[in-house]
Design a protein around this motif. Structure first.
Motif, short mmCIF file in Angstrom:
data_model
loop_
_atom_site.label_atom_id
_atom_site.label_comp_id
_atom_site.label_asym_id
_atom_site.label_seq_id
_atom_site.Cartn_x
_atom_site.Cartn_y
_atom_site.Cartn_z
N HIS A 17 31.11 32.95 45.43
CA HIS A 17 31.89 32.17 44.47
C HIS A 17 33.14 31.56 45.07
O HIS A 17 33.55 30.47 44.66
N ASP A 18 33.77 32.24 46.00
CA ASP A 18 35.00 31.73 46.61
C ASP A 18 35.44 32.67 47.72
O ASP A 18 35.05 33.83 47.75
N ARG A 19 36.28 32.17 48.60
CA ARG A 19 36.87 33.03 49.63
C ARG A 19 37.76 34.06 48.93
O ARG A 19 38.23 33.83 47.82
N SER A 20 38.00 35.15 49.61
CA SER A 20 38.77 36.23 49.00
C SER A 20 39.31 37.15 50.09
O SER A 20 38.87 37.08 51.23
N ILE A 26 37.46 44.03 46.10
CA ILE A 26 37.30 45.31 45.41
C ILE A 26 37.55 45.12 43.91
O ILE A 26 36.77 45.61 43.08
N GLU A 27 38.61 44.43 43.56
CA GLU A 27 38.96 44.21 42.15
C GLU A 27 37.92 43.34 41.45
O GLU A 27 37.55 43.61 40.30
N LYS A 28 37.43 42.30 42.11
CA LYS A 28 36.43 41.43 41.49
C LYS A 28 35.14 42.19 41.21
O LYS A 28 34.53 42.01 40.15
N VAL A 29 34.72 43.04 42.12
CA VAL A 29 33.51 43.84 41.90
C VAL A 29 33.72 44.78 40.71
O VAL A 29 32.88 44.88 39.81
N ARG A 30 34.85 45.45 40.67
CA ARG A 30 35.14 46.37 39.56
C ARG A 30 35.17 45.62 38.23
O ARG A 30 34.56 46.05 37.25
N ARG A 74 44.48 38.43 55.16
CA ARG A 74 43.27 37.99 55.88
C ARG A 74 42.24 37.65 54.81
O ARG A 74 41.89 38.48 53.97
N TYR A 75 41.78 36.41 54.82
CA TYR A 75 40.78 35.94 53.87
C TYR A 75 39.41 35.91 54.53
O TYR A 75 39.30 35.73 55.74
N TYR A 76 38.39 36.05 53.71
CA TYR A 76 37.01 36.04 54.17
C TYR A 76 36.23 35.01 53.37
O TYR A 76 36.45 34.85 52.17
N GLU A 77 35.32 34.31 54.06
CA GLU A 77 34.45 33.35 53.39
C GLU A 77 33.08 33.39 54.05
O GLU A 77 32.95 33.78 55.22
N LEU A 78 32.07 32.98 53.30
CA LEU A 78 30.71 32.96 53.83
C LEU A 78 30.53 31.82 54.81
O LEU A 78 31.08 30.74 54.62
#
Length: 103
Positions: A17-20, A26-30, A74-78
């Protein structure tokens, strides 16, 4: 985590859905699972590093933040390959939950 969802699958799904950044993942999954899946930092950060080594995720530093003492997040994206892997994981999870031929 008592679900068919692995930490890896949860991370890939969030990043579709977006970089994070790690704690936000962790919060989005919860939040998205209404508290049914709670990831911990001890599994998320090693999984992010492994996904990065596999070329499924890339990371970069954001702007320095005063609330972090001037340190950036540090951000992560696909990557393209990561997006393909995320879609495969999504189909696999749906296959467990939906009757055959439903999607």
């Amino acid at each position: 985590m008592d679900t068919p969802l692995s930490t890896r699958t949860a991370i890939l799904t969030v990043l579709m859905h977006d970089r994070s950044f790690g704690l936000e993942i962790i919060e989005k999954v919860r939040t998205r699972t209404h508290g049914k899946i709670v990831l911990n930092e001890g599994s998320v950060y090693p999984a992010l590093k492994a996904l990065e080594r596999e070329g499924l995720v890339r990371s970069f530093e954001g702007e320095p933040l005063p609330e972090r003492g001037g340190r950036p997040r540090r951000y992560y994206e696909l990557t393209g390959e990561g997006r393909r892997a995320a879609l495969e994981q999504k189909r696999a999870v749906l296959g467990l939950l939906l009757p055959a031929g439903a999607f």
